[in-house]
Design an enzyme around this catalytic site. Structure first.
Site, mmCIF file in Angstrom:
data_model
loop_
_atom_site.group_PDB
_atom_site.id
_atom_site.type_symbol
_atom_site.label_atom_id
_atom_site.label_comp_id
_atom_site.label_asym_id
_atom_site.label_seq_id
_atom_site.Cartn_x
_atom_site.Cartn_y
_atom_site.Cartn_z
ATOM 1 N N ARG A 162 0.953 -1.139 -0.158
ATOM 2 C CA ARG A 162 0.108 0.052 -0.030
ATOM 3 C C ARG A 162 0.878 1.296 0.051
ATOM 4 N NH1 ARG A 162 -2.827 -3.771 -0.393
ATOM 5 N NH2 ARG A 162 -5.041 -4.059 0.510
ATOM 6 N N SER A 236 -10.093 -0.988 4.371
ATOM 7 C CA SER A 236 -9.110 -1.234 5.549
ATOM 8 C C SER A 236 -8.752 0.315 5.959
ATOM 9 C CB SER A 236 -7.881 -1.961 5.320
ATOM 10 O OG SER A 236 -8.499 -3.072 4.709
ATOM 11 N N GLU A 338 -3.734 3.107 6.848
ATOM 12 C CA GLU A 338 -3.882 3.088 5.594
ATOM 13 C C GLU A 338 -4.447 4.223 4.810
ATOM 14 O OE1 GLU A 338 -4.749 1.474 1.571
ATOM 15 O OE2 GLU A 338 -6.119 0.742 3.068
HETATM 16 P P1 FAD Z 1 -9.052 8.884 -3.494
HETATM 17 O O1 FAD Z 1 -9.257 8.393 -2.226
HETATM 18 O O2 FAD Z 1 -9.378 9.868 -4.174
HETATM 19 O O3 FAD Z 1 -7.295 9.412 -3.232
HETATM 20 C C1 FAD Z 1 -6.364 8.478 -2.434
HETATM 21 C C2 FAD Z 1 -5.233 9.191 -2.625
HETATM 22 O O4 FAD Z 1 -4.371 9.330 -3.728
HETATM 23 C C3 FAD Z 1 -5.468 10.849 -2.072
HETATM 24 O O5 FAD Z 1 -4.015 11.416 -1.270
HETATM 25 C C4 FAD Z 1 -5.188 11.749 -3.455
HETATM 26 O O6 FAD Z 1 -4.908 12.860 -3.321
HETATM 27 C C5 FAD Z 1 -4.286 10.619 -4.284
HETATM 28 N N1 FAD Z 1 -4.571 10.529 -5.627
HETATM 29 C C6 FAD Z 1 -5.896 10.368 -6.295
HETATM 30 N N2 FAD Z 1 -5.790 10.354 -7.592
HETATM 31 C C7 FAD Z 1 -4.591 10.917 -7.927
HETATM 32 C C8 FAD Z 1 -3.986 11.118 -9.180
HETATM 33 N N3 FAD Z 1 -4.463 11.192 -10.410
HETATM 34 N N4 FAD Z 1 -2.810 11.893 -9.149
HETATM 35 C C9 FAD Z 1 -2.117 11.959 -8.000
HETATM 36 N N5 FAD Z 1 -2.743 11.692 -6.564
HETATM 37 C C10 FAD Z 1 -3.797 11.131 -6.434
HETATM 38 N N6 FAD Z 1 -7.884 -0.669 -1.573
HETATM 39 C C11 FAD Z 1 -7.021 -1.911 -1.817
HETATM 40 O O7 FAD Z 1 -5.728 -1.733 -1.919
HETATM 41 N N7 FAD Z 1 -7.638 -3.249 -1.661
HETATM 42 C C12 FAD Z 1 -8.975 -3.292 -1.347
HETATM 43 O O8 FAD Z 1 -9.150 -4.477 -1.323
HETATM 44 C C13 FAD Z 1 -9.662 -2.282 -1.082
HETATM 45 N N8 FAD Z 1 -11.053 -2.356 -0.693
HETATM 46 C C14 FAD Z 1 -11.724 -1.365 -0.360
HETATM 47 C C15 FAD Z 1 -13.068 -1.541 -0.141
HETATM 48 C C16 FAD Z 1 -13.970 -0.345 0.120
HETATM 49 C C17 FAD Z 1 -15.312 -0.622 0.432
HETATM 50 C C18 FAD Z 1 -13.448 0.786 0.020
HETATM 51 C C19 FAD Z 1 -14.390 2.032 0.303
HETATM 52 C C20 FAD Z 1 -12.219 1.114 -0.238
HETATM 53 C C21 FAD Z 1 -11.093 -0.219 -0.387
HETATM 54 N N9 FAD Z 1 -9.894 0.215 -0.808
HETATM 55 C C22 FAD Z 1 -9.047 -1.087 -1.137
HETATM 56 C C23 FAD Z 1 -9.139 1.592 -0.564
HETATM 57 C C24 FAD Z 1 -9.544 2.460 -1.953
HETATM 58 O O9 FAD Z 1 -10.467 1.711 -2.994
HETATM 59 C C25 FAD Z 1 -8.295 2.279 -2.871
HETATM 60 O O10 FAD Z 1 -7.137 2.869 -1.983
HETATM 61 C C26 FAD Z 1 -8.317 3.151 -4.070
HETATM 62 O O11 FAD Z 1 -7.411 2.992 -5.156
HETATM 63 C C27 FAD Z 1 -8.514 4.661 -3.979
HETATM 64 O O12 FAD Z 1 -8.919 5.271 -5.154
HETATM 65 P P2 FAD Z 1 -9.455 6.763 -5.435
HETATM 66 O O13 FAD Z 1 -9.557 7.128 -6.699
HETATM 67 O O14 FAD Z 1 -10.734 6.653 -4.758
HETATM 68 O O15 FAD Z 1 -8.599 7.525 -4.320
HETATM 69 N N1 EPU Z 2 -9.963 -10.911 11.177
HETATM 70 C C1 EPU Z 2 -10.648 -10.998 12.021
HETATM 71 N N2 EPU Z 2 -11.411 -10.391 12.582
HETATM 72 C C2 EPU Z 2 -12.025 -9.249 11.897
HETATM 73 C C3 EPU Z 2 -11.532 -9.025 10.515
HETATM 74 C C4 EPU Z 2 -10.486 -10.066 10.225
HETATM 75 O O1 EPU Z 2 -9.999 -11.692 12.994
HETATM 76 O O2 EPU Z 2 -13.014 -8.600 12.143
HETATM 77 C C5 EPU Z 2 -8.873 -11.949 10.724
HETATM 78 C C6 EPU Z 2 -9.357 -13.426 10.302
HETATM 79 O O3 EPU Z 2 -8.574 -14.068 10.638
HETATM 80 C C7 EPU Z 2 -9.448 -13.203 8.756
HETATM 81 C C8 EPU Z 2 -8.022 -12.488 8.491
HETATM 82 O O4 EPU Z 2 -8.081 -11.669 9.796
HETATM 83 O O5 EPU Z 2 -9.103 -14.449 8.121
HETATM 84 C C9 EPU Z 2 -8.000 -11.384 7.231
HETATM 85 O O6 EPU Z 2 -9.064 -10.774 6.942
HETATM 86 P P1 EPU Z 2 -9.711 -10.547 5.583
HETATM 87 O O7 EPU Z 2 -9.425 -11.670 4.359
HETATM 88 O O8 EPU Z 2 -10.905 -9.552 5.670
HETATM 89 O O9 EPU Z 2 -8.422 -9.563 5.180
HETATM 90 P P2 EPU Z 2 -7.735 -8.319 5.802
HETATM 91 O O10 EPU Z 2 -6.480 -8.582 5.989
HETATM 92 O O11 EPU Z 2 -8.561 -7.703 6.920
HETATM 93 C C10 EPU Z 2 -6.836 -7.470 3.420
HETATM 94 C C11 EPU Z 2 -6.434 -6.096 2.835
HETATM 95 C C12 EPU Z 2 -7.880 -5.806 2.120
HETATM 96 C C13 EPU Z 2 -7.855 -6.697 0.920
HETATM 97 C C14 EPU Z 2 -8.007 -8.108 1.639
HETATM 98 C C15 EPU Z 2 -8.263 -9.368 0.702
HETATM 99 C C16 EPU Z 2 -5.030 -4.739 3.960
HETATM 100 C C17 EPU Z 2 -4.979 -3.453 4.991
HETATM 101 N N3 EPU Z 2 -6.395 -4.929 3.671
HETATM 102 O O12 EPU Z 2 -7.692 -7.387 4.636
HETATM 103 O O13 EPU Z 2 -7.812 -4.555 1.378
HETATM 104 O O14 EPU Z 2 -9.007 -6.560 0.279
HETATM 105 O O15 EPU Z 2 -7.097 -8.410 2.504
HETATM 106 O O16 EPU Z 2 -6.980 -9.563 0.237
HETATM 107 O O17 EPU Z 2 -4.052 -5.167 3.687
HETATM 108 C C18 EPU Z 2 -8.159 -2.157 1.828
HETATM 109 O O18 EPU Z 2 -6.878 -1.930 1.503
HETATM 110 O O19 EPU Z 2 -8.821 -1.096 1.922
HETATM 111 C C19 EPU Z 2 -8.502 -3.627 1.753
HETATM 112 C C20 EPU Z 2 -9.852 -3.729 2.121
#
Ligand code: FAD
Ligand code: EPU
Length: 342
Positions: A162, A236, A338
């Site tokens: 990240r 997250s 994050e």
């Molecule tokens: P924004 O929130 O608009 O911006 C994020 C940052 O990037 C800010 O600092 C902004 O200034 C900068 N930025 C944005 N665009 C640009 C640009 N063009 N040039 C320079 N800087 C820029 N992330 C994961 O990695 N894995 C996941 O599984 C995941 N699951 C998610 C689930 C949910 C329900 C939600 C709400 C979020 C999740 N995220 C996850 C986090 C998020 O989706 C990602 O970080 C995504 O890439 C953010 O994109 P955005 O366009 O919304 O960025």
């Molecule tokens: N767990 C708990 N309690 C909870 C949640 C999780 O005990 O309430 C434990 C469980 O053992 C579970 C493990 O944590 O098996 C992992 O949980 P999960 O599979 O939901 O994934 P995560 O580690 O919580 C990460 C990323 C997610 C990504 C998923 C799947 C980070 C910070 N988060 O979550 O990314 O979607 O793995 O790959 O690395 C994001 O970055 O915003 C994001 C959602």
């Protein structure tokens, strides 16, 4: 292209925080961006994509620039790969679907991640065993002070968990304009992570494809993560912390159910969700599902902080601080946010 004044950002961030921006504008090409940036060079700026990884803790006393640069083009191909350039303002999941429809492999495990293409390298987004880094080829970004466009290769971006150079050394210096991805013409399926295999089986999938993997990932994500259109959140809130194997062994003696994954460097990545679930504001109460006013820790995924309606960014930040302190006190582990706190 028009600069608006005193705009609520509530609809522009998935936490649904009702913060105001002094100025707000969108841009669809480099010329508009350049013009907006030179409108008042003293103004601080915030580049916005889908707003799905920011926490607005205050009103923004500057200019918010929403990137709406669009377009998806195939720029090159060889025997193995197709190189696809996407505008930073394209929606990430729509881009994933575009690739799946053409059987270009590599991004299917990253299905349904909210946000736009532009933030994908900035955050080095990751899920279900794949990171953006794995499919990244290059990007073009505009340097806000030097007013020129530079190209970055994978090495230049210094990707980490990240992390990228744009979150660290080059923070606030570049606007990412477009990203080129290197996708496989003959996809290699990656189903080893987490519950993908199990979900494919439950779905009764007989012939594996990038489409079925994408569908499985979508199902798993939808069952765990709150939908921002129903409950405000940014995914997250904290990173999963990395600790030494020695520290993990000690914690494991005291907490036999603690969840950790061995890393290639010998360290262990802890599931922060487990740590947060297994401590709380007082004895016998978990942070998971805990709520103060409209700020809360999600009841199905403890790593996700939520806004039930009218929480301010500060409410959420304060609760996240209490969680951070509590995890430190109980497990001697530091949690790092994050989400980008603005
Ligand atoms: P924004 O929130 O608009 O911006 C994020 C940052 O990037 C800010 O600092 C902004 O200034 C900068 N930025 C944005 N665009 C640009 C640009 N063009 N040039 C320079 N800087 C820029 N992330 C994961 O990695 N894995 C996941 O599984 C995941 N699951 C998610 C689930 C949910 C329900 C939600 C709400 C979020 C999740 N995220 C996850 C986090 C998020 O989706 C990602 O970080 C995504 O890439 C953010 O994109 P955005 O366009 O919304 O960025
Ligand atoms: N767990 C708990 N309690 C909870 C949640 C999780 O005990 O309430 C434990 C469980 O053992 C579970 C493990 O944590 O098996 C992992 O949980 P999960 O599979 O939901 O994934 P995560 O580690 O919580 C990460 C990323 C997610 C990504 C998923 C799947 C980070 C910070 N988060 O979550 O990314 O979607 O793995 O790959 O690395 C994001 O970055 O915003 C994001 C959602």
């Amino acid at each position: 292209m028009q600069i608006q004044e005193n705009i609520s950002l509530k609809l522009y961030n998935t936490f649904g925080i009702d913060a105001m921006s002094h100025y707000f504008a969108t841009f669809t090409n480099e010329d508009e961006l350049e013009e907006l940036l030179s409108s008042d060079p003293r103004l601080k700026t915030l580049i916005l994509g889908g707003g799905s990884n920011i926490l607005l803790t205050n009103h923004f006393d500057g200019l918010v620039l929403k990137n709406e640069m669009k377009g998806i083009h195939e720029v090159h191909e060889d025997n193995e790969y197709v190189y696809v350039k996407a505008g930073a303002g394209e929606n990430w999941h729509q881009f994933v679907l575009h690739c799946i429809n053409r059987n270009w492999g590599g991004v299917e495990n990253l299905s349904l991640i909210p946000g736009n293409v532009g933030a994908s390298p900035m955050q080095n987004i990751g899920a279900y065993g794949v990171e953006l880094n794995d499919v990244f080829f290059s990007l073009e970004a505009y340097h806000v002070h030097e007013k020129k466009i530079l190209t970055f290769s994978r090495n230049d971006c210094e990707f980490g968990y990240r992390e990228s150079i744009f979150k660290r050394m080059y923070k606030d210096q570049f606007v990412i304009l477009n990203v080129t991805y290197q996708l496989r013409k003959h996809p290699i399926f990656n189903t080893s992570y987490g519950a993908i295999e199990q979900e494919l089986e439950r779905m009764g999938v007989e012939e594996l494809s990038i489409k079925t993997i994408s569908d499985a990932v979508i199902n798993i994500r939808s069952s765990k993560l709150p939908n921002p259109s129903e409950i405000g959140n940014a995914g997250s809130f904290f990173k999963n912390p990395e600790i030494s194997n020695e520290q993990f062994s000690m914690l494991n003696v005291q907490f036999p159910t603690i969840v950790g994954y061995p890393l290639p460097n010998g360290n262990v990545k802890l599931a922060a969700g487990w740590l947060i679930e297994n401590c709380g504001p007082e004895a016998g109460i978990s942070w998971k599902g805990y709520r103060v006013g409209d700020a809360g820790c999600h009841s199905r995924q403890a790593l996700v902080m939520v806004n039930y309606g009218n929480a301010t960014g500060e409410d959420i930040f304060k609760l996240s601080d209490r969680i951070k302190v509590s995890v430190k006190e109980n497990f001697s582990v530091d949690l790092e946010r994050e989400v980008n706190v603005i």
